[in-house]
Scaffold this motif. Structure first.
Motif, PDB file in Angstrom:
ATOM      1  N   LEU A 246       1.115  -1.824  -0.002  1.00  0.00           N
ATOM      2  CA  LEU A 246      -0.030  -0.303   0.223  1.00  0.00           C
ATOM      3  C   LEU A 246       1.209   1.108  -0.248  1.00  0.00           C
ATOM      4  CD1 LEU A 246      -2.196  -0.523   2.761  1.00  0.00           C
ATOM      5  CD2 LEU A 246      -2.940  -0.979   0.180  1.00  0.00           C
ATOM      6  N   LYS A 247       0.158   2.019  -0.908  1.00  0.00           N
ATOM      7  CA  LYS A 247       1.132   3.735  -0.586  1.00  0.00           C
ATOM      8  C   LYS A 247      -0.074   4.882  -0.143  1.00  0.00           C
ATOM      9  CE  LYS A 247       2.037   7.074  -3.389  1.00  0.00           C
ATOM     10  NZ  LYS A 247       3.500   7.137  -3.350  1.00  0.00           N
ATOM     11  N   PHE A 248       1.123   4.787   1.428  1.00  0.00           N
ATOM     12  CA  PHE A 248       0.873   6.018   2.375  1.00  0.00           C
ATOM     13  C   PHE A 248       1.688   7.446   2.350  1.00  0.00           C
ATOM     14  CE2 PHE A 248       0.572   1.769   4.200  1.00  0.00           C
ATOM     15  CZ  PHE A 248      -1.090   1.292   4.606  1.00  0.00           C
ATOM     16  N   PRO A 249       1.452   8.452   3.027  1.00  0.00           N
ATOM     17  CA  PRO A 249       2.011   9.236   2.925  1.00  0.00           C
ATOM     18  C   PRO A 249       3.516   8.854   3.136  1.00  0.00           C
ATOM     19  CG  PRO A 249      -0.088  10.115   4.392  1.00  0.00           C
ATOM     20  CD  PRO A 249       0.074   8.492   3.600  1.00  0.00           C
ATOM     21  N   SER A 250       3.683   8.691   3.943  1.00  0.00           N
ATOM     22  CA  SER A 250       4.985   7.799   4.777  1.00  0.00           C
ATOM     23  C   SER A 250       5.911   7.350   3.838  1.00  0.00           C
ATOM     24  CB  SER A 250       5.008   7.372   6.242  1.00  0.00           C
ATOM     25  OG  SER A 250       4.276   6.128   6.142  1.00  0.00           O
TER      26      SER A 250
END
Length: 612
Positions: A246-250
């Protein structure tokens, strides 16, 4: 700052410079920050947590003699060559909560002096005119950290594109062919070649040059060898049953789990994220536990997710394994609802007085619902030593960061406020000051002494941090003879590690015990919050430990989550349970026990002192 001029060496392999960084952060003796500026042969630098075979086009790098070397830092894969400069800063990690801190800003400031408008953006990029020319990363060893980055000056952008395998999640809005339009060589924008640019940066980053001869080259060579091994650069790729990304802001985070009999046999957490601690420590914490949300959540209570995957929230981490869930939290009871607007209106006069004297009360800082009642009863809690804490507990909303120097006028200002407010009981607390040699204990003494001299009829209670268990600091405060010494435990033993930053329950218990041993006449006090997953039996057990060291007063109140970034409320405790805690406290022999949803450490402090 010191500068090590590596331009005179014949080293052109990235492995040497990564070895040099590791030597400087682990073995070089000295307190000064260190600056390096270097350039290497065509190389793809793989992020510490990435899977090499996924990030590169192996055929392309082989055909074009491009080295593959994994670095110690997190972040994504980066291409570099002789048309690119790398900078490194070896610095003290303390207070670098934004990771890159002021050092990257020095690079930006130097570049902007050349007429460009470079800006730091996103997690770790520097852009000019909306196009990226620099990526940055970091890693930590004990009390030091390496911050390093790239500067595209006249790099081969065809190699940059060809050697890296694009991440589809990063290219959802851009075709692969558009990569060139999103990066830029800044050499095309300024009137100097790369050698002049190198010298310009060295002159702009104010530093004192130290000769290479002062370094231990045998140790550097030893560290260098690690970066030349296939095991380090490619690692092992075992098979896993569960996979998700998954892609997160972090950053991008990929998880792979090998599960046997519904228990975690092996786990790997990869991606282009940054990490403040070794991810292997975090991975090991899950080995052997059940593959359930509940079991994983328990691990995250004692191991802060955001320290291993920088800025990733616990909720996001669990989503990687178990998907999103609709939160079904207990409804906040009516007895916990207050009208803050009405409260602020009624306390406006007092707040004006405090602001005029540059004073801070916990009552205000924490928006305490009891402040009007306490002010009316001539009681208030003041916070000394500033408003920034050197620790970052997961329940606390006090600002974390580098504190200011203690205010020498604070004792006098406090006396003035006590006189104007007509206080009969004052509570003095502080942020934790691990940055001070005496942990702030001398300032506590100055305040206590001044209050005793100027307002002798006002009783004094101090709510102290743990002073890192320093005996002299505790003794110093005890000798000042406040009427009550309070040190809050905050929670039960099982939840301590994940709830409190750099704290230890046994150390805190020893603080209270030491106070009693030094002066049995001083009342000792502590407080905890409930509603974060503790059981009544665990609270009872802690209460018994406190009575075993003759703690006199205890407060128990409902934990309320200050923001989404803080520990979540697990349950709202019933009024009946608070009555049980009161009864248990009386049974164990506490002089006074306050337990209720709105109870805070200093709630009705004067009544607690009097034992009413």
């Amino acid at each position: 700052m010191l500068f090590i001029n590596t331009n005179t060496t014949n080293h052109h392999s990235c492995s040497y410079y990564f070895g040099l960084e590791e030597y400087l952060i682990k073995d070089y003796k000295g307190d000064d920050d260190i600056f390096l500026l270097w350039s290497v042969n065509p190389t793809v630098m793989i992020g510490r947590h990435q899977i090499t075979t996924v990030e590169i086009d192996q055929k392309y790098v082989n055909e074009n003699n491009i080295e593959i070397i994994r670095r110690n830092s997190g972040g994504g894969a980066v291409y570099t060559d002789h048309g690119c400069l790398q900078f490194s800063f070896i610095t003290d990690k303390k207070y670098h909560e934004d990771i890159f801190g002021s050092h990257v800003n020095e690079i930006i400031a130097a570049i902007n002096k050349l007429g460009l408008e470079a800006k730091f953006t996103g997690r770790n990029d520097i852009l000019v005119n909306g196009r990226k020319f620099s990526g940055n990363a970091e890693y930590i060893h004990k009390d030091k950290m390496v911050i390093h980055g790239t500067i595209l000056f006249d790099s081969n952008l065809d190699h940059l594109i060809g050697s890296l395998t694009p991440d589809k999640s990063k290219l959802t809005k851009h075709a692969i062919s558009s990569v060139k339009s999103r990066v830029v060589n800044i050499g095309s924008m300024i009137d100097m070649d790369i050698d002049k640019f190198y010298n310009y940066l060295v002159n702009e980053i104010k530093s004192i040059e130290i000769p290479l001869e002062e370094l231990d080259h045998k140790k550097i060579e030893t560290y260098t060898q690690k970066f030349l091994t296939k095991e380090w650069n490619y690692g092992k790729n075992p098979k896993f049953e569960y996979h998700n990304k998954l892609k997160f802001p972090s950053g991008n985070v990929t998880v792979d789990v090998d599960i046997k009999n519904n228990k975690v046999k092996n786990i790997r957490i990869t991606g282009d994220y940054f990490s403040l601690k070794k991810i292997q420590e975090f991975e090991n914490a899950f080995i052997g536990i059940e593959f359930t949300r509940k079991s994983f959540l328990e691990v995250t209570k004692s191991s802060k997710v955001r320290e291993y995957i920088y800025k990733l929230k616990t909720r996001e981490f669990l989503e990687l394994f178990f998907g999103e869930v609709e939160k079904k939290r207990s409804k906040k009871p009516d007895f916990l609802k207050i009208n803050l607007a009405d409260l602020n209106k009624k306390t406006k006069e007092i707040r004006t007085l405090l602001n005029q004297n540059h004073l801070h009360t916990v009552c205000q800082e924490a928006s305490c619902p009891n402040q009007l009642e306490c002010f009316s009863n001539k009681t208030a809690t003041f916070m000394i030593l500033g408003t920034r804490c050197t620790r970052n507990c997961r329940f606390c909303d006090v600002e974390h960061g580098k504190p200011m120097a203690p205010d020498k006028n604070e004792p006098d200002n406090l006396v003035k406020a006590v006189k104007v407010m007509g206080l009969k009981h004052i509570v003095i607390t502080s942020v934790t000051r691990d940055d001070l040699l005496d942990y702030g204990s001398k300032h506590f003494v100055d305040v206590i002494t001044k209050l005793k001299q100027e307002v002798p009829n006002t009783t004094i209670e101090v709510l102290i941090p743990d002073f890192m268990g320093d005996f002299d600091a505790i003794k110093r405060v005890v000798k000042a003879k406040p009427d009550v010494i309070n040190h809050n435990l905050e929670t039960i033993r099982r939840l301590y590690k994940g709830f409190r930053d750099n704290a230890d329950l046994d150390r805190s218990l020893k603080v209270l015990k030491t106070v009693k041993e030094l002066d049995p006449k001083i009342l000792t006090k502590t407080g905890i919050m409930v509603g974060i997953g503790e059981t009544k039996e665990e609270v009872y057990s802690l209460m018994k430990e406190l009575r075993d060291i003759d703690c006199n007063i205890m407060t128990i109140g409902q934990y309320l989550q200050p923001s989404k970034e803080h520990v979540e409320v697990v349950d709202y405790i019933s009024l009946e349970d608070y009555e049980l805690y009161k009864a248990k406290g009386k049974e164990l022999g506490f002089r006074y026990i306050a337990a209720g949803p709105m109870v805070r450490s200093s709630y009705q402090a004067y009544k607690q002192f009097k034992g009413e």
